[in-house]
Design a protein around this motif. Sequence first.
Motif, PDB file in Angstrom:
ATOM      1  N   GLY A   1      -8.648  -6.290  -0.204  1.00 46.74           N
ATOM      2  CA  GLY A   1      -8.212  -5.017  -0.762  1.00 46.74           C
ATOM      3  C   GLY A   1      -7.981  -5.022  -2.258  1.00 46.74           C
TER       4      GLY A   1
ATOM      5  N   SER B   1      -7.314  -0.867  -3.829  1.00 45.11           N
ATOM      6  CA  SER B   1      -8.018   0.360  -3.431  1.00 45.11           C
ATOM      7  C   SER B   1      -7.318   1.079  -2.282  1.00 45.11           C
ATOM      8  N   GLU B   2      -6.381   0.400  -1.604  1.00 47.89           N
ATOM      9  CA  GLU B   2      -5.702   0.995  -0.451  1.00 47.89           C
ATOM     10  C   GLU B   2      -4.322   1.560  -0.801  1.00 47.89           C
TER      11      GLU B   2
ATOM     12  N   ASP C   1       0.833  -1.201   0.000  1.00 46.60           N
ATOM     13  CA  ASP C   1       0.000   0.000   0.000  1.00 46.60           C
ATOM     14  C   ASP C   1       0.870   1.254   0.000  1.00 46.60           C
TER      15      ASP C   1
END
Length: 239
Positions: free
Chosen positions: A163, A179-180, A146
């Motif tokens: 995620g 998405s993170e 991330d």
Amino acid sequence: MLLFIFASGVGIYGVLFQERKICGLGLVFLAGVNLIYFYPGFNPQSKIDPARWRFFQPKSPSYLLPIIQEKEPVRFIGLEGFFHHNFNLIYQINDLRVFEALYPKDYVRMMGEIEGFELKQAMREFFKHGWSFDVRKENLNSLWLDRLGVKYLLSKKEINAPGWKLQEKSKDYYLYKNSEAWGRTWILKQDAPPDFSSAKITLYQPDRVIVEITPPQDGYLILADQYAPGWRASVYPSG
């Protein structure tokens, strides 16, 4: 390795027993076997696509378009050998497995934290994955992915990892989006979360990166790239 050992034995036998002609022919034969076994022209892994190997503007596979069309540079990874890690040079995209072709100690230590190996095991891991480092599917939930902006994942098989959302699929590949994933640049202030909205990359080249900050403010500007000697930060255009 077996070819090398056998060839060494033939060479030593020829020197010790004065059978240089016969052993010389044997070594030429073994060299031919080596070429046929290793050289891609004799043993191609896939059909060569001339459009892909053009020096200027190579034709990109459809599954790379979401990555290439991102407004700011993002990182991606290929799972279990999908998408050769050196292709990032052809399409000018950032593959975490090669990390802009540099392997500093901090990067190796970080990959070890993701993959669960110690620094002393790094060389073995490096060669095991074809002169690069890799990420296994069971480690896709690492916070490092991330924070380093690893936004896309390419896989031959369907995966189920928190995620990662499926963006596109075909009979040959699956494309997932994280998405993170953090942005590539942000403003960091004391006792405050990273501010991603106030810093934007407007130019990203091999030897020059311009980041626009709006509005100007106190704090640290973070660029999530590997530092290398020669890079300097300055305020533009005032110097």
